[in-house]
Scaffold this motif. Structure first.
Motif, PDB file in Angstrom:
ATOM      1  N   UNK A  50     -34.309  30.571 -27.921  1.00 43.20           N
ATOM      2  CA  UNK A  50     -34.206  30.989 -29.321  1.00 43.20           C
ATOM      3  C   UNK A  50     -32.769  30.880 -29.820  1.00 43.20           C
ATOM      4  N   UNK A  51     -31.816  31.264 -28.975  1.00 46.14           N
ATOM      5  CA  UNK A  51     -30.426  31.189 -29.391  1.00 46.14           C
ATOM      6  C   UNK A  51     -29.985  29.737 -29.545  1.00 46.14           C
ATOM      7  N   UNK A  52     -30.357  28.877 -28.601  1.00 46.03           N
ATOM      8  CA  UNK A  52     -29.986  27.472 -28.708  1.00 46.03           C
ATOM      9  C   UNK A  52     -30.616  26.839 -29.935  1.00 46.03           C
ATOM     10  N   UNK A  53     -31.860  27.183 -30.228  1.00 38.98           N
ATOM     11  CA  UNK A  53     -32.523  26.653 -31.409  1.00 38.98           C
ATOM     12  C   UNK A  53     -31.784  27.060 -32.682  1.00 38.98           C
ATOM     13  N   UNK A 264     -32.447  40.926 -22.684  1.00 36.74           N
ATOM     14  CA  UNK A 264     -32.816  39.571 -23.058  1.00 36.74           C
ATOM     15  C   UNK A 264     -34.140  39.172 -22.414  1.00 36.74           C
ATOM     16  N   UNK A 265     -34.966  38.515 -23.204  1.00 41.63           N
ATOM     17  CA  UNK A 265     -36.220  37.995 -22.662  1.00 41.63           C
ATOM     18  C   UNK A 265     -35.922  36.756 -21.816  1.00 41.63           C
ATOM     19  N   UNK A 266     -36.539  36.681 -20.649  1.00 41.11           N
ATOM     20  CA  UNK A 266     -36.338  35.544 -19.750  1.00 41.11           C
ATOM     21  C   UNK A 266     -37.701  34.985 -19.359  1.00 41.11           C
ATOM     22  N   UNK A 267     -37.681  33.808 -18.796  1.00 43.61           N
ATOM     23  CA  UNK A 267     -38.913  33.143 -18.372  1.00 43.61           C
ATOM     24  C   UNK A 267     -38.854  32.871 -16.881  1.00 43.61           C
ATOM     25  N   UNK A 268     -39.834  33.358 -16.162  1.00 43.39           N
ATOM     26  CA  UNK A 268     -39.893  33.105 -14.721  1.00 43.39           C
ATOM     27  C   UNK A 268     -40.103  31.610 -14.477  1.00 43.39           C
ATOM     28  N   UNK A 269     -39.537  31.063 -13.395  1.00 45.86           N
ATOM     29  CA  UNK A 269     -39.671  29.626 -13.117  1.00 45.86           C
ATOM     30  C   UNK A 269     -41.115  29.141 -13.141  1.00 45.86           C
ATOM     31  N   UNK A 270     -42.035  29.974 -12.635  1.00 45.01           N
ATOM     32  CA  UNK A 270     -43.437  29.546 -12.586  1.00 45.01           C
ATOM     33  C   UNK A 270     -44.087  29.524 -13.976  1.00 45.01           C
TER      34      UNK A 270
END
Length: 292
Positions: A50-53, A264-270
């Motif tokens: 979201x930040x990069x976007x 911060x929201x993160x995304x697990x690799x899977x």
């Protein structure tokens, strides 16, 4: 000027005296600035994406405003600028391509900004940085290079965010990397000094905490100010010097940083999306795994 020059030389085709150089530049870049809406939509929705976007949208808006302003200024020059106006009025994708290419190749030198074809070498933090002698660029190998080996240069101490946006790459476990965070600074005392001392005009404070931060890091100086009481702000010169003004201030600063990053929201690799052969999504997945 480099951007317009590159677009113009590309438009000349075989008649360009720089055709060999122009043809050597990739026609497509895997860079967040060139991601299309479908690719952004396929990415995992977390703080990093979201930040990069948001950054990309802001950069593209400024870039295309500059393009319109340049066209307007050229139109005022009359017929002498018609070829440049025609080039600039072509597809927006070409303008964006030229911008990404120039950002990758341009460097600040003692004699000003220069664009160097040799900068197409990829980056390695283990390589030597380039040195500049007037209009010449000098590369010195850090070790013996065998025939067939890839040649690297060192772009400098750059975090992965800048490497990705400026050079379409990142370094795994980059010791120069940093973690972006945002704090809604509700402290009224911060607002008294934010604009005058740090140039911030709102209560939303954003920065990037270096992985190898030190007590005197600029981020910590500002964060000490963000959480400072009125009495602690009386010692603003001490804070700006990178020194602690109280144990309470240090504890508040570290606690605020901890919760800002932890929230911060993160995304697990899977849970990262399947690239399905899309190089842009594959690059972003790799960047996300490394960054998180």
């Amino acid at each position: 000027p480099f951007l317009v020059w590159l677009l113009y030389q590309r438009s000349l085709g075989a008649e360009s005296p720089h055709k060999t150089f122009v043809d050597s530049i990739p026609r497509q870049f895997v860079n967040p600035l060139t991601f299309v809406n479908e690719q952004w939509g396929a990415l995992a929705v977390d703080y990093t994406s979201m930040r990069m976007n948001q950054i990309v949208n802001n950069d593209r808006e400024l870039l295309f405003k500059a393009r319109l302003l340049l066209i307007h200024n050229l139109e005022e020059n009359g017929n002498d600028s018609q070829d440049l106006i025609r080039v600039l009025n072509e597809a927006a994708d070409d303008y964006l391509w030229a911008y990404v290419a120039v950002k990758d190749l341009i460097r600040e030198t003692p004699s000003g900004l220069r664009i160097f074809p040799a900068m197409k070498f990829s980056h390695s933090p283990l390589a030597n940085p380039a040195t500049f002698l007037g209009d010449e660029i000098v590369f010195t190998a850090a070790a013996d290079i065998d025939v067939g080996d890839q040649v690297f240069i060192n772009y400098g101490n750059i975090n992965n965010h800048r490497l990705l946006l400026h050079h379409s790459l990142f370094v795994e476990s980059n010791t120069q990397d940093c973690v972006y965070f945002a704090v809604n600074a509700k402290n009224p005392y911060w607002l008294l000094v934010a604009e005058k001392v740090f140039g911030y005009t709102s209560s939303n404070y954003e920065n990037c905490l270096p992985i190898s931060f030190q007590p005197r890091s600029d981020v910590l100086k500002e964060m000490r100010t963000v959480v400072a009481s009125d009495k602690e702000l009386d010692q603003i010169d001490v804070i700006l010097g990178g020194n602690s003004v109280s144990i309470e201030n240090e504890a508040h600063m570290l606690r605020a940083l901890y919760f800002a990053i932890k929230s911060q929201t993160v995304t697990a690799p899977e849970d990262l999306p399947d690239p399905k052969g899309d190089a842009a999504i594959e690059l972003w997945n790799l960047y996300t795994k490394d960054h998180q």
